[in-house]
Write a protein that holds these residues in place. Structure first.
Motif, PDB file in Angstrom:
ATOM      1  N   ALA A  28       0.855  -1.181   0.000  1.00 32.88           N
ATOM      2  CA  ALA A  28       0.000   0.000   0.000  1.00 32.88           C
ATOM      3  C   ALA A  28       0.892   1.232   0.000  1.00 32.88           C
ATOM      4  N   ALA A  29       0.358   2.319  -0.526  1.00 34.85           N
ATOM      5  CA  ALA A  29       1.120   3.563  -0.602  1.00 34.85           C
ATOM      6  C   ALA A  29       0.240   4.738  -0.196  1.00 34.85           C
ATOM      7  N   VAL A  30       0.840   5.685   0.515  1.00 37.70           N
ATOM      8  CA  VAL A  30       0.137   6.910   0.866  1.00 37.70           C
ATOM      9  C   VAL A  30      -0.061   7.733  -0.410  1.00 37.70           C
ATOM     10  N   PRO A  31      -1.023   8.663  -0.425  1.00 36.75           N
ATOM     11  CA  PRO A  31      -1.264   9.460  -1.627  1.00 36.75           C
ATOM     12  C   PRO A  31      -0.006  10.163  -2.113  1.00 36.75           C
ATOM     13  N   GLY A  32       0.237  10.072  -3.398  1.00 36.30           N
ATOM     14  CA  GLY A  32       1.370  10.748  -4.012  1.00 36.30           C
ATOM     15  C   GLY A  32       2.706  10.045  -3.866  1.00 36.30           C
ATOM     16  N   ALA A  33       2.766   8.943  -3.124  1.00 38.59           N
ATOM     17  CA  ALA A  33       4.046   8.243  -2.952  1.00 38.59           C
ATOM     18  C   ALA A  33       4.428   7.547  -4.262  1.00 38.59           C
ATOM     19  N   PRO A  34       5.697   7.632  -4.641  1.00 34.32           N
ATOM     20  CA  PRO A  34       6.121   6.994  -5.885  1.00 34.32           C
ATOM     21  C   PRO A  34       6.370   5.484  -5.738  1.00 34.32           C
ATOM     22  N   TYR A  35       6.283   4.977  -4.519  1.00 35.42           N
ATOM     23  CA  TYR A  35       6.552   3.565  -4.246  1.00 35.42           C
ATOM     24  C   TYR A  35       5.731   3.145  -3.029  1.00 35.42           C
ATOM     25  N   ALA A  36       5.762   1.868  -2.708  1.00 41.06           N
ATOM     26  CA  ALA A  36       4.988   1.339  -1.584  1.00 41.06           C
ATOM     27  C   ALA A  36       5.451   1.947  -0.268  1.00 41.06           C
ATOM     28  N   SER A  37       4.482   2.189   0.618  1.00 40.95           N
ATOM     29  CA  SER A  37       4.767   2.714   1.943  1.00 40.95           C
ATOM     30  C   SER A  37       4.808   1.605   2.984  1.00 40.95           C
ATOM     31  N   LEU A  38       4.036   0.542   2.748  1.00 41.60           N
ATOM     32  CA  LEU A  38       4.054  -0.618   3.640  1.00 41.60           C
ATOM     33  C   LEU A  38       3.735  -1.856   2.833  1.00 41.60           C
ATOM     34  N   GLY A  39       4.041  -2.999   3.406  1.00 43.04           N
ATOM     35  CA  GLY A  39       3.771  -4.251   2.717  1.00 43.04           C
ATOM     36  C   GLY A  39       3.651  -5.405   3.683  1.00 43.04           C
ATOM     37  N   ILE A  40       3.118  -6.505   3.166  1.00 44.03           N
ATOM     38  CA  ILE A  40       3.049  -7.752   3.913  1.00 44.03           C
ATOM     39  C   ILE A  40       3.867  -8.775   3.129  1.00 44.03           C
ATOM     40  N   LEU A  41       4.910  -9.292   3.758  1.00 42.74           N
ATOM     41  CA  LEU A  41       5.783 -10.266   3.120  1.00 42.74           C
ATOM     42  C   LEU A  41       5.099 -11.634   3.055  1.00 42.74           C
ATOM     43  N   PRO A  42       5.592 -12.556   2.231  1.00 41.16           N
ATOM     44  CA  PRO A  42       4.986 -13.893   2.166  1.00 41.16           C
ATOM     45  C   PRO A  42       4.914 -14.606   3.518  1.00 41.16           C
ATOM     46  N   SER A  43       5.808 -14.269   4.437  1.00 42.19           N
ATOM     47  CA  SER A  43       5.801 -14.858   5.781  1.00 42.19           C
ATOM     48  C   SER A  43       4.685 -14.280   6.657  1.00 42.19           C
ATOM     49  N   GLY A  44       4.046 -13.205   6.201  1.00 52.44           N
ATOM     50  CA  GLY A  44       3.035 -12.508   7.000  1.00 52.44           C
ATOM     51  C   GLY A  44       3.586 -11.291   7.713  1.00 52.44           C
ATOM     52  N   GLN A  45       4.907 -11.126   7.715  1.00 53.71           N
ATOM     53  CA  GLN A  45       5.535  -9.996   8.398  1.00 53.71           C
ATOM     54  C   GLN A  45       5.108  -8.680   7.749  1.00 53.71           C
ATOM     55  N   VAL A  46       4.754  -7.705   8.581  1.00 50.08           N
ATOM     56  CA  VAL A  46       4.373  -6.375   8.115  1.00 50.08           C
ATOM     57  C   VAL A  46       5.616  -5.493   8.140  1.00 50.08           C
ATOM     58  N   VAL A  47       5.866  -4.782   7.038  1.00 48.00           N
ATOM     59  CA  VAL A  47       7.028  -3.894   6.964  1.00 48.00           C
ATOM     60  C   VAL A  47       6.597  -2.522   6.474  1.00 48.00           C
ATOM     61  N   ARG A  48       7.304  -1.528   6.948  1.00 43.53           N
ATOM     62  CA  ARG A  48       7.145  -0.165   6.446  1.00 43.53           C
ATOM     63  C   ARG A  48       8.406   0.174   5.685  1.00 43.53           C
ATOM     64  N   PHE A  49       8.222   0.693   4.485  1.00 41.54           N
ATOM     65  CA  PHE A  49       9.349   1.049   3.641  1.00 41.54           C
ATOM     66  C   PHE A  49       9.673   2.519   3.827  1.00 41.54           C
ATOM     67  N   GLU A  50      10.927   2.802   4.134  1.00 38.11           N
ATOM     68  CA  GLU A  50      11.388   4.166   4.374  1.00 38.11           C
ATOM     69  C   GLU A  50      11.834   4.805   3.063  1.00 38.11           C
ATOM     70  N   GLU A  51      11.878   6.122   3.036  1.00 32.69           N
ATOM     71  CA  GLU A  51      12.304   6.844   1.836  1.00 32.69           C
ATOM     72  C   GLU A  51      13.729   6.502   1.432  1.00 32.69           C
ATOM     73  N   ASN A  52      14.578   6.150   2.397  1.00 30.39           N
ATOM     74  CA  ASN A  52      15.974   5.843   2.088  1.00 30.39           C
ATOM     75  C   ASN A  52      16.166   4.405   1.612  1.00 30.39           C
ATOM     76  N   GLY A  53      15.077   3.662   1.464  1.00 34.77           N
ATOM     77  CA  GLY A  53      15.165   2.296   0.956  1.00 34.77           C
ATOM     78  C   GLY A  53      15.188   1.225   2.026  1.00 34.77           C
ATOM     79  N   SER A  54      15.325   1.603   3.284  1.00 30.88           N
ATOM     80  CA  SER A  54      15.323   0.600   4.341  1.00 30.88           C
ATOM     81  C   SER A  54      13.892   0.215   4.705  1.00 30.88           C
ATOM     82  N   ALA A  55      13.762  -0.885   5.430  1.00 25.32           N
ATOM     83  CA  ALA A  55      12.443  -1.360   5.851  1.00 25.32           C
ATOM     84  C   ALA A  55      12.468  -1.622   7.349  1.00 25.32           C
ATOM     85  N   SER A  56      11.341  -1.359   8.002  1.00 25.95           N
ATOM     86  CA  SER A  56      11.190  -1.593   9.433  1.00 25.95           C
ATOM     87  C   SER A  56      10.004  -2.511   9.651  1.00 25.95           C
TER      88      SER A  56
END
Length: 172
Positions: A73-101
């Protein structure tokens, strides 16, 4: 459009249960509801948003609230995903610098795109519209600045995170 599974997202002390009827229960309190047509209603049944077939989430006034796909999923106007669910079910947030939390993990979403999209929609709504109610746990927010547009100091993103393998028994 969506297939609403019985699923659970656990992130530290936050528990989100998605029930098959679309009700979303957070730490024991019904907070909002989704349905198979992509409609989002608050706990009182008032309309909040609609997930269109093209993945655009729109508000009651037609305002763009973001984009929600099966696993990202992406917030309005974001050029890339803002968060995701990995195949394992883990929820991640994608940072602007390319890292994930990390932000906990889902179980029960399955591998079917319409059910994954229902879980991703719930994740996005919790992150942006329906943050958990304040709890006694006051963990630092691993998603970054508590003044950001991503939740509050008591959001799912503030739960302590530890990588690992998760598994469980689906009670449904």
């Amino acid at each position: 459009m969506l297939w609403v599974p019985n699923a659970a997202w656990r992130a530290g002390s936050m528990n989100v249960d998605l029930l098959g009827d679309g009700q979303v229960v957070m730490n024991g309190t019904a907070r909002f509801r989704i349905d198979a047509a992509g409609r989002v209603m608050d706990a009182d049944g008032d309309p909040v948003a609609l997930l269109r077939r093209d993945g655009k989430l729109v508000g009651n006034e037609g305002e763009e609230l973001g984009t929600v796909g099966p696993t990202t999923a992406a917030v309005p106007g974001a050029p890339y995903a803002s968060l995701g669910i990995l195949p394992s079910g883990q929820v991640v947030r994608f940072e602007e610098n390319g890292s994930a939390s990390g932000g906990g993990a889902w179980s029960g979403c399955g591998g079917y795109a319409p059910s994954l999209q229902a879980c991703t929609l719930v994740t996005y709504l919790v992150a942006t519209r329906f943050p958990p109610q304040q709890t006694m746990n006051r963990w630092p927010n691993p998603w970054g600045n508590n003044n950001s547009s991503w939740g509050t100091p008591y959001s799912p993103w503030s739960a302590p995170y530890a990588p690992g393998i998760g598994f469980g028994i689906n009670p449904w």
